[in-house]
Scaffold this motif. Sequence first.
Motif, PDB file in Angstrom:
ATOM      1  N   VAL A   3      27.618 -51.710   9.253  1.00  0.00           N
ATOM      2  CA  VAL A   3      28.156 -53.069   9.302  1.00  0.00           C
ATOM      3  C   VAL A   3      29.350 -53.056  10.252  1.00  0.00           C
ATOM      4  O   VAL A   3      30.267 -52.246  10.088  1.00  0.00           O
ATOM      5  CB  VAL A   3      28.598 -53.545   7.905  1.00  0.00           C
ATOM      6  CG1 VAL A   3      29.240 -54.918   7.986  1.00  0.00           C
ATOM      7  CG2 VAL A   3      27.412 -53.568   6.951  1.00  0.00           C
ATOM      8  N   ASN A   4      29.348 -53.928  11.238  1.00  0.00           N
ATOM      9  CA  ASN A   4      30.418 -53.884  12.235  1.00  0.00           C
ATOM     10  C   ASN A   4      31.214 -55.174  12.356  1.00  0.00           C
ATOM     11  O   ASN A   4      32.007 -55.330  13.283  1.00  0.00           O
ATOM     12  CB  ASN A   4      29.844 -53.504  13.606  1.00  0.00           C
ATOM     13  CG  ASN A   4      28.708 -54.412  14.053  1.00  0.00           C
ATOM     14  OD1 ASN A   4      28.605 -55.544  13.605  1.00  0.00           O
ATOM     15  ND2 ASN A   4      27.856 -53.902  14.931  1.00  0.00           N
ATOM     16  N   GLY A  72      38.829 -56.984   0.832  1.00  0.00           N
ATOM     17  CA  GLY A  72      38.479 -55.952   1.786  1.00  0.00           C
ATOM     18  C   GLY A  72      38.807 -54.591   1.206  1.00  0.00           C
ATOM     19  O   GLY A  72      38.462 -54.285   0.063  1.00  0.00           O
ATOM     20  N   GLN A  73      39.505 -53.769   1.974  1.00  0.00           N
ATOM     21  CA  GLN A  73      39.891 -52.456   1.459  1.00  0.00           C
ATOM     22  C   GLN A  73      40.913 -52.601   0.343  1.00  0.00           C
ATOM     23  O   GLN A  73      41.860 -53.361   0.436  1.00  0.00           O
ATOM     24  CB  GLN A  73      40.472 -51.605   2.578  1.00  0.00           C
ATOM     25  CG  GLN A  73      39.441 -51.072   3.554  1.00  0.00           C
ATOM     26  CD  GLN A  73      40.062 -50.189   4.608  1.00  0.00           C
ATOM     27  OE1 GLN A  73      40.634 -50.709   5.560  1.00  0.00           O
ATOM     28  NE2 GLN A  73      39.963 -48.884   4.442  1.00  0.00           N
ATOM     29  N   TRP A  74      40.703 -51.836  -0.722  1.00  0.00           N
ATOM     30  CA  TRP A  74      41.676 -51.791  -1.824  1.00  0.00           C
ATOM     31  C   TRP A  74      42.404 -50.451  -1.814  1.00  0.00           C
ATOM     32  O   TRP A  74      42.931 -50.012  -2.826  1.00  0.00           O
ATOM     33  CB  TRP A  74      40.971 -51.998  -3.164  1.00  0.00           C
ATOM     34  CG  TRP A  74      39.725 -51.161  -3.326  1.00  0.00           C
ATOM     35  CD1 TRP A  74      39.649 -49.846  -3.647  1.00  0.00           C
ATOM     36  CD2 TRP A  74      38.380 -51.611  -3.138  1.00  0.00           C
ATOM     37  NE1 TRP A  74      38.342 -49.424  -3.681  1.00  0.00           N
ATOM     38  CE2 TRP A  74      37.535 -50.494  -3.376  1.00  0.00           C
ATOM     39  CE3 TRP A  74      37.804 -52.841  -2.806  1.00  0.00           C
ATOM     40  CZ2 TRP A  74      36.146 -50.579  -3.280  1.00  0.00           C
ATOM     41  CZ3 TRP A  74      36.436 -52.907  -2.711  1.00  0.00           C
ATOM     42  CH2 TRP A  74      35.623 -51.792  -2.954  1.00  0.00           C
ATOM     43  N   GLY A  75      42.421 -49.804  -0.665  1.00  0.00           N
ATOM     44  CA  GLY A  75      42.965 -48.460  -0.509  1.00  0.00           C
ATOM     45  C   GLY A  75      41.907 -47.616   0.161  1.00  0.00           C
ATOM     46  O   GLY A  75      41.224 -48.061   1.077  1.00  0.00           O
ATOM     47  N   MET A 107      34.165 -54.613   4.176  1.00  0.00           N
ATOM     48  CA  MET A 107      34.629 -53.531   5.048  1.00  0.00           C
ATOM     49  C   MET A 107      33.594 -53.248   6.118  1.00  0.00           C
ATOM     50  O   MET A 107      32.389 -53.344   5.869  1.00  0.00           O
ATOM     51  CB  MET A 107      34.862 -52.256   4.237  1.00  0.00           C
ATOM     52  CG  MET A 107      35.970 -52.367   3.217  1.00  0.00           C
ATOM     53  SD  MET A 107      36.034 -50.920   2.136  1.00  0.00           S
ATOM     54  CE  MET A 107      36.003 -51.725   0.528  1.00  0.00           C
ATOM     55  N   VAL A 108      34.061 -52.890   7.291  1.00  0.00           N
ATOM     56  CA  VAL A 108      33.174 -52.472   8.378  1.00  0.00           C
ATOM     57  C   VAL A 108      33.136 -50.950   8.419  1.00  0.00           C
ATOM     58  O   VAL A 108      33.921 -50.267   7.754  1.00  0.00           O
ATOM     59  CB  VAL A 108      33.651 -53.043   9.731  1.00  0.00           C
ATOM     60  CG1 VAL A 108      33.576 -54.562   9.714  1.00  0.00           C
ATOM     61  CG2 VAL A 108      35.058 -52.568  10.065  1.00  0.00           C
ATOM     62  N   GLU A 113      32.147 -46.577   5.608  1.00  0.00           N
ATOM     63  CA  GLU A 113      30.714 -46.802   5.729  1.00  0.00           C
ATOM     64  C   GLU A 113      30.177 -47.435   4.440  1.00  0.00           C
ATOM     65  O   GLU A 113      30.647 -47.134   3.341  1.00  0.00           O
ATOM     66  CB  GLU A 113      29.981 -45.488   5.995  1.00  0.00           C
ATOM     67  CG  GLU A 113      30.322 -44.844   7.335  1.00  0.00           C
ATOM     68  CD  GLU A 113      29.712 -45.573   8.513  1.00  0.00           C
ATOM     69  OE1 GLU A 113      29.037 -46.595   8.298  1.00  0.00           O
ATOM     70  OE2 GLU A 113      29.919 -45.108   9.658  1.00  0.00           O
ATOM     71  N   ILE A 114      29.186 -48.296   4.583  1.00  0.00           N
ATOM     72  CA  ILE A 114      28.680 -49.046   3.436  1.00  0.00           C
ATOM     73  C   ILE A 114      28.204 -48.121   2.313  1.00  0.00           C
ATOM     74  O   ILE A 114      28.374 -48.425   1.129  1.00  0.00           O
ATOM     75  CB  ILE A 114      27.561 -50.015   3.869  1.00  0.00           C
ATOM     76  CG1 ILE A 114      27.213 -50.997   2.748  1.00  0.00           C
ATOM     77  CG2 ILE A 114      26.342 -49.266   4.367  1.00  0.00           C
ATOM     78  CD1 ILE A 114      26.274 -52.119   3.199  1.00  0.00           C
TER      79      ILE A 114
END
Length: 321
Positions: A3-4, A72-75, A107-108, A113-114
Amino acid sequence: MTVNRHLDELYGLRSHTFPALDGGTGNLPAPDAVAWRFNTNHFYSNGEDWNSLFARFCDTVDTTRVKALIVGQWGDASSDDSAEAVKTLVAARDSFPALRAVFIGDMVGEECEISWIRQTDVTPLLTGFPELEEFGVRGGSGLEFPATSHRALRKLVIQTGGLSAEVVRGVGAGDLPALEHLDLWLGTDEYGGDSEVADLEPFLSGARLPRLRHLALRNSEIQDEIAVAVAAAPVVARLEVLDLSMGILTDEGAAALLAGQPLTHLKKLDLHHNYLTEPLMDRLLQTLGAAGVEVDLDHDGAEEDEDEDDDEPFRYIAVAE
């Protein structure tokens, strides 16, 4: 294979990332004008953890007007799962009476990575927000989705490189009478995608999900088998959009679709990222395109590798890692 792009929008609202600790909050959009995105990592957050970022958001924005949230990112999402973020959102439910959409794991590949994104049981968000209309999650590692009852949910999206049969069965056993749009990225067994066509029966039979109009069963290494099942599935008669894209779809699956029940009532048939030959694509366009169905046959990066030990080429789903 990855995913980008981050989500551009959610619930019809453009996404807007809440500023980092030193980013300033003087010119923020109206609370109900955007889908608010939260992201914490070493480069973005200046050491601020996800809970602190979210608390600062709640102190800055009128949360009673917020309609959509994107996590998105949680850490470090490859080592820490989403449990704390889920818990924090649920604990704040009384502060978000207008919330109608949530997405967890935007997240990309450059971030995580997924297949590495560690999830948790995400259904407390549905239980905690009974008015939620759209819900999405990215990442299948550790993901749990036990059978859940929700009367308002209209759209459910689960994006993975490998979706476990347990999660598929959990979704299928749920009570989701308002669901109109279901999108499952089933993935490969290499990344935990161990579901079989039989696990999809609750979606294909038409007995459940009475309002379903958009069905996406995609990004699968068994896309041909799914197409064969869909060709005779009762639910298809009431669909407007059928999406079997992003997987390993060959002439076998496409021929089954053409030989099965009529698909000319569809508004769209999405088969992008496929391994079809020109004759089969021509038949699809002649049969369905001529009837006014929008047919997406873009190969979209579908590639084949030659296996030195096998005469058959190795084919890839669109997103695995």
